[in-house]
Design a protein around this motif. Sequence first.
Motif, PDB file in Angstrom:
ATOM      1  N   GLU A  37     -14.290 -40.004 -21.322  1.00 51.66           N
ATOM      2  CA  GLU A  37     -15.569 -40.467 -20.771  1.00 51.66           C
ATOM      3  C   GLU A  37     -15.619 -40.254 -19.264  1.00 51.66           C
ATOM      4  O   GLU A  37     -16.649 -39.885 -18.706  1.00 51.66           O
ATOM      5  N   THR A  63     -18.347 -38.123 -17.243  1.00 50.54           N
ATOM      6  CA  THR A  63     -19.072 -38.721 -16.121  1.00 50.54           C
ATOM      7  C   THR A  63     -18.939 -37.869 -14.869  1.00 50.54           C
ATOM      8  O   THR A  63     -19.899 -37.654 -14.129  1.00 50.54           O
ATOM      9  N   ASN A  80     -21.053 -34.744 -15.177  1.00 51.51           N
ATOM     10  CA  ASN A  80     -22.457 -35.087 -14.953  1.00 51.51           C
ATOM     11  C   ASN A  80     -22.742 -35.320 -13.473  1.00 51.51           C
ATOM     12  O   ASN A  80     -23.832 -35.020 -12.973  1.00 51.51           O
ATOM     13  N   HIS A  85     -26.827 -35.990 -12.210  1.00 55.07           N
ATOM     14  CA  HIS A  85     -27.552 -36.703 -13.251  1.00 55.07           C
ATOM     15  C   HIS A  85     -26.763 -37.961 -13.570  1.00 55.07           C
ATOM     16  O   HIS A  85     -25.558 -37.904 -13.791  1.00 55.07           O
ATOM     17  N   LYS A 103     -25.522 -40.004 -15.942  1.00 58.30           N
ATOM     18  CA  LYS A 103     -25.247 -40.117 -17.362  1.00 58.30           C
ATOM     19  C   LYS A 103     -23.809 -40.590 -17.537  1.00 58.30           C
ATOM     20  O   LYS A 103     -23.003 -40.495 -16.618  1.00 58.30           O
ATOM     21  N   GLU A 134     -20.929 -43.585 -19.099  1.00 60.90           N
ATOM     22  CA  GLU A 134     -20.714 -44.977 -19.455  1.00 60.90           C
ATOM     23  C   GLU A 134     -20.257 -45.775 -18.239  1.00 60.90           C
ATOM     24  O   GLU A 134     -19.625 -45.242 -17.327  1.00 60.90           O
ATOM     25  N   LYS A 158     -29.481 -49.347 -14.824  1.00 59.36           N
ATOM     26  CA  LYS A 158     -30.195 -48.843 -16.001  1.00 59.36           C
ATOM     27  C   LYS A 158     -31.527 -48.199 -15.603  1.00 59.36           C
ATOM     28  O   LYS A 158     -31.946 -47.200 -16.206  1.00 59.36           O
ATOM     29  N   GLY A 199     -30.547 -44.816 -14.155  1.00 59.17           N
ATOM     30  CA  GLY A 199     -29.972 -43.911 -15.155  1.00 59.17           C
ATOM     31  C   GLY A 199     -30.250 -44.412 -16.552  1.00 59.17           C
ATOM     32  O   GLY A 199     -29.387 -45.046 -17.167  1.00 59.17           O
ATOM     33  N   PRO A 200     -31.437 -44.143 -17.078  1.00 59.57           N
ATOM     34  CA  PRO A 200     -31.795 -44.638 -18.417  1.00 59.57           C
ATOM     35  C   PRO A 200     -30.825 -44.192 -19.507  1.00 59.57           C
ATOM     36  O   PRO A 200     -30.722 -44.837 -20.547  1.00 59.57           O
ATOM     37  N   GLN A 201     -30.106 -43.084 -19.269  1.00 59.94           N
ATOM     38  CA  GLN A 201     -29.185 -42.580 -20.290  1.00 59.94           C
ATOM     39  C   GLN A 201     -27.769 -43.160 -20.150  1.00 59.94           C
ATOM     40  O   GLN A 201     -26.883 -42.828 -20.935  1.00 59.94           O
ATOM     41  N   VAL A 202     -27.562 -43.997 -19.148  1.00 61.16           N
ATOM     42  CA  VAL A 202     -26.252 -44.624 -18.971  1.00 61.16           C
ATOM     43  C   VAL A 202     -26.019 -45.651 -20.082  1.00 61.16           C
ATOM     44  O   VAL A 202     -26.901 -46.437 -20.415  1.00 61.16           O
ATOM     45  N   THR A 203     -24.823 -45.644 -20.643  1.00 67.80           N
ATOM     46  CA  THR A 203     -24.420 -46.643 -21.637  1.00 67.80           C
ATOM     47  C   THR A 203     -23.550 -47.690 -20.954  1.00 67.80           C
ATOM     48  O   THR A 203     -22.557 -47.350 -20.311  1.00 67.80           O
TER      49      THR A 203
END
Length: 302
Positions: free
Chosen positions: A86, A90, A93, A98, A100, A102, A127, A130-134
């Motif tokens: 991960e 990261t 990215n 971007h 993205k 976790e 969040k 970065g809407p795509q961040v988990t």
Amino acid sequence: MSKLQGQVSDADLRILRIFKTVVECGGFSAAEVDLNISRAAISIAMSDLEVRLGFRLCQRGRSGFSLTNEGSQVYEHTLQLLSSLEDFRTHINALHQHLKGELNIGITDNLVTLPHTRITQALAALKDKGPQVTINIRMIPPNDVERGVLDGRLHVGIVPDLKILSGLDYRTLYEERSLLYCSDTHPLFNEPEKNITKAKLKDFDAVLPAYAQTPDTKAQHNPLTPTATATDREGISFLILTGRYIGFLPDHVANLWVKEGRMRAILPNECHYITQFSAITRKGARANLVLETFLEQLDKTK
């Protein structure tokens, strides 16, 4: 093939992720929902992994699910491997700027009721950016948070400053005040304050925290008569609410029960202590845009 090869394939990663989920769910049946595959498929994957590794990972049967010693070690190594993958994603990215990937964050229990909301605000801002961040939150004891940050399984942790470790960087977050409480069914609840002394507290059973404490915290617990322990503040709350114990709780945790008339603070001017909380990150960790963004938002909420 009797062992995993030096090059880890997608199939290897899939089986290791199944193993990780089974361990964290506590068994095959409980993992079915999380994995969305049948128990038979899980069993086949686990058996295949054991054959390829050359040893048994877990005991399963009527007596329940448990890891072998080798299984526990493979689980720890699996967490490190998946965390490293991960981190790699990261970092790649980040090259494209971007947001993205976790954010793996470990938090000591019962901080959500703090009147300050710095952690919540920083997570919300992350969040938004970065809407795509988990975001993965693990609620675990302080020692486990520290270990997780040091070995790379966690990107950041929120812990009390019980001890300062040389491998970690600290960002000051909160001061938390703890008071001594009893419940409404305890003999001290209706006792006038003027009739209560520190010496009298020894006459009552007390619950003590079963985790590391600062010297100030230990000094406040010394006058008490310990007959129970708890590994976290929720456990201490349970025992206080039985009416059989007195114990220290953060005021923000006890506040709900105090408002309901189910708890009272005992000698608040004498029986209290302050705990400092910090955000911790590993010294020398590689650049991580998701983590850096979270820390930046955390600093903005001061």
